[in-house]
Design an enzyme around this catalytic site. Structure first.
Site, PDB file in Angstrom:
ATOM      1  N   GLY A  25       0.835  -1.193   0.000  1.00  0.00           N
ATOM      2  CA  GLY A  25       0.000   0.000   0.000  1.00  0.00           C
ATOM      3  C   GLY A  25       0.868   1.240   0.000  1.00  0.00           C
ATOM      4  N   CYS A  26       0.390   2.304   0.584  1.00  0.00           N
ATOM      5  CA  CYS A  26       1.113   3.575   0.603  1.00  0.00           C
ATOM      6  C   CYS A  26       2.532   3.405   1.125  1.00  0.00           C
ATOM      7  CB  CYS A  26       0.358   4.589   1.455  1.00  0.00           C
ATOM      8  SG  CYS A  26       1.215   6.162   1.641  1.00  0.00           S
ATOM      9  N   PHE A  27       3.528   3.783   0.319  1.00  0.00           N
ATOM     10  CA  PHE A  27       4.908   3.567   0.750  1.00  0.00           C
ATOM     11  C   PHE A  27       5.323   4.490   1.888  1.00  0.00           C
ATOM     12  CE2 PHE A  27       6.194   5.699  -3.569  1.00  0.00           C
ATOM     13  CZ  PHE A  27       5.639   6.910  -3.183  1.00  0.00           C
ATOM     14  N   TRP A  28       4.557   5.537   2.162  1.00  0.00           N
ATOM     15  CA  TRP A  28       4.861   6.364   3.334  1.00  0.00           C
ATOM     16  C   TRP A  28       4.860   5.522   4.605  1.00  0.00           C
ATOM     17  CZ3 TRP A  28       0.881  10.907   2.482  1.00  0.00           C
ATOM     18  CH2 TRP A  28       1.296  11.697   1.384  1.00  0.00           C
ATOM     19  N   CYS A  29       3.931   4.562   4.660  1.00  0.00           N
ATOM     20  CA  CYS A  29       3.732   3.775   5.876  1.00  0.00           C
ATOM     21  C   CYS A  29       4.607   2.530   5.941  1.00  0.00           C
ATOM     22  CB  CYS A  29       2.271   3.349   5.989  1.00  0.00           C
ATOM     23  SG  CYS A  29       1.095   4.710   6.058  1.00  0.00           S
TER      24      CYS A  29
END
Length: 332
Positions: free
Chosen positions: A16-20
């Site tokens: 999913g979101c690579f920020w996380c």
């Protein structure tokens, strides 16, 4: 990079979101670097906006450079599964679409086998409600994302915290990985006192605990998962009646958090990967740092230096000026 010559390997995960997906792996021992980027698609050098159109075939992913002799691939996989909902084939949490699906991109046959075994273990555990749809695919070209997206949890801390909380990841993780069965297993593994300390932030009596006056040389490991946390080389007599240390062995294996209990403002200390509560850190210790990690004996297990190699902790013999004859895994 020649992985055999350097002793380093690559691991690539889409969750999913690579920020996380950076923070869970960052600053652990043996982790050299973590890059956010795009992979798995059919275009070259895609941008964030292009990937978001769902037309490039790419997914958001992180690529980790790591030292397997220090932090094995198996443990990276363990951390990976705890970040995602592997039953969701339409994205992850708030982020919907093909570019947010979950994929383990393997870089060699050994990784493929371990990934397959790990995936099967998730199926057998029945921890997740529904079939495991996370794909396992050969790694291909990886394109680093724009600078804005690198280490986002550090460079945009407020935005990151709001996003992480609002996404539902933390709530999902707590429900899936800290359920009744997990607590039951821990109760069977630990003594009543160990469970009360590590899981309920209990406190053992001063001068009436196992290691407050220990004089032997060795390491203190997490009683829950065996991670090496403190060394007798950094232990000192604080006069408090609890084992006290000037520093942890590996900063990346310790997590600090605010503690407002008992009408006080303190800094609590946890073991990062097991989340076991350990004690507190104060600033009344020896010079030059004055750090004082006051830790509950019941959260630790002592391993004498003579036993380190047979327990898989031989790489720490150097702390006691003992030559290391071979590379030893970080895993116990």
């Amino acid at each position: 990079m020649n992985e055999k010559d350097s002793g380093e390997q690559l691991a690539t995960f889409a969750g999913g979101c690579f920020w996380c997906m950076v923070k869970p792996f960052d600053e652990l021992p043996g982790i050299i670097s973590i890059i956010s980027g795009y992979t798995g698609g059919h275009t070259v050098n895609p941008t964030y906006e292009e990937v978001g159109t769902e037309t490039t075939g790419h997914v958001e992913a992180v690529q980790i450079t790591f030292q397997p002799d220090i932090f094995p691939y198996d443990r990276l996989l363990e951390i990976y599964w705890q970040q995602i909902d592997p039953t969701d084939n339409g994205g992850q949490f708030l982020d919907r679409g093909y570019s947010y699906r979950t994929v383990i991109f393997v870089h060699n046959e050994e990784q493929r086998v371990k990934a397959e075994v790990s995936k099967q273990a998730q199926k057998v555990s029945k921890r997740f409600k529904g079939p495991i749809v996370t794909e396992i695919m050969p790694a291909g070209p990886f394109y680093p994302a724009e600078e804005l997206h690198q280490n986002y949890y550090k460079t945009h801390l407020t935005n990151y915290k709001l996003y992480q909380k609002g996404s539902g990841r933390d709530e999902f993780t707590e429900q899936v990985w800290n359920n009744k069965e997990d607590k039951k297993r821990l109760r069977e593994q630990l003594s009543e006192l160990q469970y009360e300390i590590t899981q309920n932030k209990g406190m053992e009596p001063a001068f009436q605990n196992e290691y407050w006056d220990n004089k032997r040389e060795g390491l203190y490991v997490d009683v829950v998962n065996g991670d090496p946390l403190f060394s007798s080389k950094d232990q000192f007599d604080s006069g408090t009646g609890w084992p006290s240390f000037t520093k942890p062995i590996e900063e990346g294996l310790i997590r600090k958090e605010a503690d407002y209990s008992q009408g006080q403002v303190r800094t609590a200390v946890r073991s990062r990967l097991s989340q076991a509560y350990l004690g507190h850190v104060f600033y009344d210790g020896p010079e030059p740092t004055k750090l004082h990690y006051r830790i509950n004996s019941a959260s630790l297990r002592f391993i004498a230096k003579e036993e380190l190699e047979q327990r898989g902790l031989g790489r720490y013999l150097k702390l006691f000026d003992i030559p290391i004859n071979k590379k030893i895994s970080f895993e116990e």
